[in-house]
Write a protein that holds these residues in place. Structure first.
Motif, short mmCIF file in Angstrom:
data_model
loop_
_atom_site.label_atom_id
_atom_site.label_comp_id
_atom_site.label_asym_id
_atom_site.label_seq_id
_atom_site.Cartn_x
_atom_site.Cartn_y
_atom_site.Cartn_z
N PHE A 97 -24.38 -1.33 31.13
CA PHE A 97 -24.85 -0.06 31.41
C PHE A 97 -25.38 0.66 30.31
N GLU A 134 -25.19 1.73 24.76
CA GLU A 134 -24.76 0.77 25.91
C GLU A 134 -23.27 0.28 26.14
N LEU A 184 -27.04 7.67 33.14
CA LEU A 184 -27.26 6.36 33.25
C LEU A 184 -28.66 5.66 33.60
N ARG A 187 -28.75 -0.41 34.72
CA ARG A 187 -27.59 -1.28 35.06
C ARG A 187 -27.97 -2.68 35.02
N VAL A 214 -27.84 4.18 38.93
CA VAL A 214 -28.86 4.65 37.91
C VAL A 214 -28.92 6.03 38.10
N PHE A 233 -27.05 4.12 28.67
CA PHE A 233 -27.08 5.35 28.97
C PHE A 233 -28.16 6.16 27.82
#
Length: 277
Positions: free
Chosen positions: A61, A109, A48, A51, A129, A63
């Motif tokens: 979120f 996302e 992550l 955020r 995060v 990634f």
């Protein structure tokens, strides 16, 4: 005799050379295309990196994928399985559809609505995060090819908007696909509407191909969308009529899915014209 045959030998040599170059180019192209990062059998971890809180119970979120040019490798309209821990520290697995496409390289996302009693909601609520999410996929029965249908009708409720959003983006952002999208999106309150800014942007950017109709059970005082539950009349007014070259997609809470299936049957949409995520 040698002079007579040499032009043919030269033509053959040139042909062989061209074929070799073409084969080499094809090999390079196929092997230079980014490969998807998903594994359908095993969970893989993704970090992550961002955020963004969108409302009191909704967050986006982001990634990271292994490299800036990596792609997730998720076919249009399919989903991933996410693994986490609930409030009792027990493992939970739940499907989610990213809002990104494979044209969004280097990351993916998820827009997540976190419910108070949701087991996987707890996992996302606690994510910070730098944490990792375990993901497996792709999953799903949906298959789509550009131009496969003249138009889609979409019936979404709540977080069921995510596969619809992904399919809509893929269609509209493909210059070779002229499929039209007619979306009915139902929620309880205005604050519950997910991805509204993005949906409105798509409808504004592609006014001839994308139409969005919002329905609220508890609308604000000033509201020009639908009120109550999605009705047969709303479907007739805002979705393409039954035809062999259209398809109606539905995704929402089980009671809504059941009600929509009954409405569609009554309106003459065959089973082949319907798909439920």
């Amino acid at each position: 005799m040698e002079l007579f045959q040499s032009p043919n030998l030269e033509v053959i040599s040139i042909t062989v050379a061209i074929a070799a170059v073409a084969a080499a180019a094809a090999y390079f192209y196929l092997n230079s295309k980014p490969k998807g990062c998903l594994d359908p059998e095993n969970f893989r971890n993704f970090k992550l990196v961002k955020r963004t809180q969108l409302s009191h119970n909704v967050a986006k979120f982001k990634f990271a994928l292994p490299t800036p040019t990596s792609i997730l490798g998720l076919p249009i309209g399919q989903h991933i399985s996410c693994r986490g821990k609930d409030s009792a520290d027990e493992e939970v697995i739940k499907p989610y559809t990213p809002t990104t496409l494979d044209t969004d390289v280097g990351y993916f996302e998820l827009v997540i609505k976190m419910y108070p009693q949701g087991r996987m909601s707890h996992h996302f609520r606690e994510m910070k995060v730098g944490d990792y999410l375990s993901v497996k996929g792709p999953k799903g029965r949906f298959r789509y090819q550009p131009g496969q249908f003249r138009a889609f009708g979409m019936l979404a409720g709540g977080s069921g908007i995510t596969p619809m959003f992904q399919v809509t983006r893929a269609i509209l952002e493909n210059p070779k696909d002229d499929t039209k999208v007619h979306l009915i999106y139902a929620n309880v309150t205005y604050e519950d509407i997910l991805l509204k800014e993005e949906l409105d942007s798509l409808a504004s950017s592609y006014p001839d191909r994308c139409h969005v109709y919002y329905v609220l059970n508890q609308p604000p005082e000033t509201w020009n969308g639908g009120v109550g539950f999605v009705s047969k009349g709303m479907i007739e007014a805002h979705c393409p009529a039954p035809a062999a070259d259209i398809q109606i997609l539905r995704c929402g809470p089980p009671p809504m899915n059941k009600a929509m299936a009954a409405h569609l049957d009554d309106l003459g949409y065959t089973k082949e014209m319907q798909f439920q995520f």
